[in-house]
Design a protein around this motif. Structure first.
Motif, short mmCIF file in Angstrom:
data_model
loop_
_atom_site.label_atom_id
_atom_site.label_comp_id
_atom_site.label_asym_id
_atom_site.label_seq_id
_atom_site.Cartn_x
_atom_site.Cartn_y
_atom_site.Cartn_z
N PHE A 195 19.64 60.55 46.69
CA PHE A 195 18.52 59.63 46.85
C PHE A 195 17.24 60.45 46.99
O PHE A 195 17.06 61.17 47.98
CB PHE A 195 18.75 58.73 48.06
N PHE A 196 16.38 60.34 45.97
CA PHE A 196 15.13 61.09 45.95
C PHE A 196 14.03 60.18 46.51
O PHE A 196 13.60 59.23 45.84
CB PHE A 196 14.81 61.56 44.53
N LEU A 197 13.58 60.47 47.73
CA LEU A 197 12.64 59.60 48.41
C LEU A 197 11.21 59.92 47.98
O LEU A 197 10.92 61.03 47.50
CB LEU A 197 12.83 59.71 49.92
N PRO A 198 10.29 58.96 48.12
CA PRO A 198 8.98 59.07 47.45
C PRO A 198 8.16 60.30 47.80
O PRO A 198 7.59 60.94 46.91
CB PRO A 198 8.27 57.79 47.90
N ALA A 199 8.06 60.65 49.07
CA ALA A 199 7.22 61.79 49.44
C ALA A 199 7.77 63.09 48.86
O ALA A 199 7.01 63.94 48.39
CB ALA A 199 7.09 61.87 50.96
N LEU A 225 21.60 59.69 40.42
CA LEU A 225 20.31 59.87 41.07
C LEU A 225 19.69 58.50 41.31
O LEU A 225 19.76 57.64 40.43
CB LEU A 225 19.35 60.68 40.19
N VAL A 226 19.10 58.30 42.46
CA VAL A 226 18.41 57.05 42.76
C VAL A 226 16.96 57.39 43.11
O VAL A 226 16.71 58.16 44.04
CB VAL A 226 19.08 56.28 43.91
N LEU A 227 16.03 56.83 42.33
CA LEU A 227 14.61 57.13 42.50
C LEU A 227 13.80 55.85 42.42
O LEU A 227 14.19 54.89 41.73
CB LEU A 227 14.12 58.10 41.41
N ILE A 228 12.66 55.82 43.07
CA ILE A 228 11.75 54.68 43.03
C ILE A 228 10.75 54.88 41.89
O ILE A 228 10.20 55.96 41.71
CB ILE A 228 11.02 54.52 44.37
N GLU A 229 10.55 53.83 41.08
CA GLU A 229 9.71 53.94 39.89
C GLU A 229 8.29 54.39 40.24
O GLU A 229 7.77 54.10 41.32
CB GLU A 229 9.68 52.60 39.16
N ARG A 245 19.75 56.84 31.87
CA ARG A 245 18.84 56.14 32.77
C ARG A 245 19.16 54.65 32.76
O ARG A 245 19.47 54.08 31.71
CB ARG A 245 17.39 56.37 32.34
N THR A 246 19.07 54.02 33.93
CA THR A 246 19.24 52.57 34.02
C THR A 246 18.41 52.05 35.18
O THR A 246 17.76 52.82 35.90
CB THR A 246 20.73 52.21 34.17
N THR A 247 18.43 50.75 35.35
CA THR A 247 17.68 50.14 36.45
C THR A 247 18.61 49.81 37.60
O THR A 247 19.84 49.79 37.45
CB THR A 247 17.02 48.84 35.98
N GLY A 248 18.03 49.55 38.75
CA GLY A 248 18.84 49.16 39.90
C GLY A 248 19.61 47.88 39.63
O GLY A 248 20.78 47.75 40.01
N ALA A 249 18.98 46.91 38.97
CA ALA A 249 19.65 45.64 38.69
C ALA A 249 20.83 45.85 37.76
O ALA A 249 21.92 45.30 37.99
CB ALA A 249 18.65 44.66 38.08
N GLU A 250 20.64 46.63 36.70
CA GLU A 250 21.75 46.89 35.77
C GLU A 250 22.88 47.62 36.49
O GLU A 250 24.06 47.33 36.27
CB GLU A 250 21.26 47.72 34.58
N TRP A 251 22.55 48.57 37.33
CA TRP A 251 23.57 49.33 38.06
C TRP A 251 24.43 48.41 38.91
O TRP A 251 25.66 48.50 38.90
CB TRP A 251 22.89 50.39 38.94
N ILE A 269 19.15 56.16 38.33
CA ILE A 269 18.99 54.74 38.64
C ILE A 269 17.59 54.57 39.21
O ILE A 269 17.29 55.01 40.32
CB ILE A 269 20.05 54.29 39.66
N VAL A 270 16.72 53.96 38.41
CA VAL A 270 15.31 53.81 38.80
C VAL A 270 15.11 52.42 39.38
O VAL A 270 15.30 51.41 38.69
CB VAL A 270 14.39 54.06 37.60
N VAL A 271 14.73 52.37 40.65
CA VAL A 271 14.60 51.09 41.37
C VAL A 271 13.13 50.76 41.57
O VAL A 271 12.24 51.61 41.43
CB VAL A 271 15.34 51.16 42.73
N HIS A 272 12.87 49.49 41.93
CA HIS A 272 11.48 49.04 42.09
C HIS A 272 10.84 49.53 43.38
O HIS A 272 9.67 49.89 43.40
CB HIS A 272 11.43 47.51 42.05
#
Length: 502
Positions: free
Chosen positions: A269-273, A304-308, A372-378, A396-399
């Motif tokens: 989980f790659f957090l924003p900061a 990988l989980v990242l915020i768009e 690459r995919t979206t959180g919803a698709e995942w 996995i790119v989430v909102h």
């Protein structure tokens, strides 16, 4: 050394009428004896015959035996490296490092049992005058369970195979071991089995303390876990193969524990900061971890989980650039390479999946993929969470943070989960941590999960399907607990108590 491709059963090298051929990356294939149910029975019978005497040995005697195995492996170091590189395609440096880990964990378990704390000894003294009822004298300690079956792993020909962590911890506990060698490296297994045999002879252990039987068919593994004298199983391998063996253990007239480590995609989980401040650095580190050893590690960080946002786009661009610099690598077996290609094609073809970087893999080679995919698709597509054994990553790119938390809750059991974070990410990390604790056996911050330290505090296991027993570990000194059970002794005379309770 001339390789004969035979089984080692209670000190004797035994052949079979049928053979299979090894498939080395380089050099001449070896004709290897196929194991049979009759040979499994002979090995299990020998292990049971050895159990009373071996279980009764002192902790010092077993510690000396484990150290002797380590010495014998080191004495054959050049031979192990030569045959291991030829069979697996792993570089010499990797095998030499793995050999050091193997001998190191044997010596670690020797020190661990000398200490004696693992016995968890307890004593409630008798209270004969207690009213209304007296209390008897009660003493408890951990005792070995009996003969243990160990399955060699394809991806670690030394550290998770013939004399690997399962074997070392079972022998340390006082349990004889029957190993089912892996078909990917039978010559390596033979050399290590010879080292264990030499240590048995040098230290006077019962001959049935260790046996090694080559595979060649699923029949051998099935016969081993079903054998009524086998009391526990250690396994590292695929979910499909491990689940089949687990079911056999559960279906026995006397079900036994199956300690299977079955695979994991180890989400990060790659957090924003953190992503904003060091996207390129983290991308290069992740790419190196993903492609290490052609991605053939159970702790390979495949999700990988990242915020768009622009920081995430910079991260993915840097990750792609780093992966493009990675040359194709040889995989351990042709079957693993075929499964990698099939898995990559399956994930790439799923709805809502974009190809950030694709590769062409042929023969026994593997090159990296980044999808690459979206959180919803995942969360809607269970297939996306299936392990692909090799250097494939899916981003996995989430909102937003809430969707990141929802995605975290959607993961099945994992060996590891990682938080890549900066100081400003602490509030989000605090929200995620309770989810990750339930998900994984090891939670990391600002590191990469490849590389498992062999020590007291390590946990290499997790909720299903990462492993079949979430309370166990296959790495570290706590692994010995898998092959022990508590026994309470009530009012036994001193002369009848185990030596460690007297």
């Amino acid at each position: 050394m001339t390789f004969h491709g035979k089984h080692l059963i209670a000190g004797a090298w035994v052949g079979s009428d049928d053979t299979f051929s090894s498939t080395p990356v380089a050099g001449t294939p070896i004709a290897v004896s196929k194991g049979t149910p009759a040979q499994v029975d002979a090995a299990a019978q020998a292990a049971e015959a050895a159990f009373p005497a071996y279980a009764a040995t002192t902790r010092e005697t077993r510690a000396t035996f484990l150290e002797a195995i380590a010495d014998e492996i080191e004495a054959r170091g050049d031979t192990i490296t030569e045959i291991g590189t030829a069979e697996t395609g792993l570089p010499a440096g990797r095998l030499e490092g793995e050999r050091g880990r193997t001998t190191g964990q044997l010596r670690l378990f020797a020190a661990h049992i000398r200490d004696g704390a693992y016995l968890d000894r307890r004593h409630d003294e008798a209270l004969p005058d207690r009213a209304p009822l007296p209390r008897p004298d009660l003493r408890m300690m951990q005792r070995p369970t009996g003969p243990v079956a160990v399955f060699g792993a394809s991806n670690f020909p030394l550290a998770f195979s013939t004399a690997g962590g399962d074997t070392a911890s079972a022998l340390a506990a006082g349990c004889p071991v029957v190993v089912k060698g892996h078909e990917a490296h039978p010559g390596t297994a033979e050399v290590v089995a010879e080292a264990i045999h030499a240590a048995i002879e040098a230290t006077g252990m019962p001959a049935g303390t260790f046996s090694m039987i080559h595979g060649g068919s699923h029949e051998v593994g099935g016969a081993l876990v079903r054998h009524p004298l086998i009391k526990a199983v250690g396994f590292t391998g695929s979910l499909r193969g491990g689940k089949a063996l687990f079911d056999l253990c559960a279906q026995r007239p006397e079900p036994i524990p199956f300690f299977g480590e079955l695979g994991s995609i180890n989400p990060m989980f790659f957090l924003p900061a953190a992503t904003a401040s060091r996207a390129e650095e983290m991308a290069k580190g992740w790419a190196g971890s993903l492609t290490m050893g052609a991605g053939q590690f159970c702790t390979n960080p495949g999700a990988l989980v990242l915020i768009e946002g622009p920081e995430t786009e910079a991260f993915l661009a840097a990750a792609k650039a780093a992966l493009e610099e990675t040359a194709p690598q040889t995989m351990l077996t042709e079957g693993i390479a075929d499964a990698y290609r099939t898995g990559a094609e399956t994930l790439s073809s799923q709805s809502g999946v974009q190809e950030v970087m694709t590769s062409t893999c042929d023969l026994r080679n593997a090159a990296p993929y980044l999808l690459r995919t979206t959180g919803a698709e995942w969360m809607e597509n269970e297939t996306l969470g299936h392990e692909v054994f090799g250097p494939l990553g899916i981003a996995i790119v989430v909102h937003d943070a809430d969707e990141m938390l929802a995605v975290a809750k959607s993961f099945a059991g994992q060996l590891t989960a990682t938080l890549m974070m900066g100081e400003d990410d602490t509030p989000l990390a605090q929200r995620l941590l309770p989810v990750l604790e339930r998900m994984a056996g090891r939670v990391l911050a600002n590191g990469f999960p490849t590389g498992v330290e062999v020590c007291d505090a390590m946990v290499h296991g997790g909720p299903y399907p990462a492993s079949t027993n979430f309370g166990a570990t296959s790495v570290g000194t706590m692994a010995i607990r898998r092959f022990l059970r508590p026994v309470c002794y009530q009012n036994l005379p001193e002369a009848l108590l185990p030596r460690d309770l007297q």
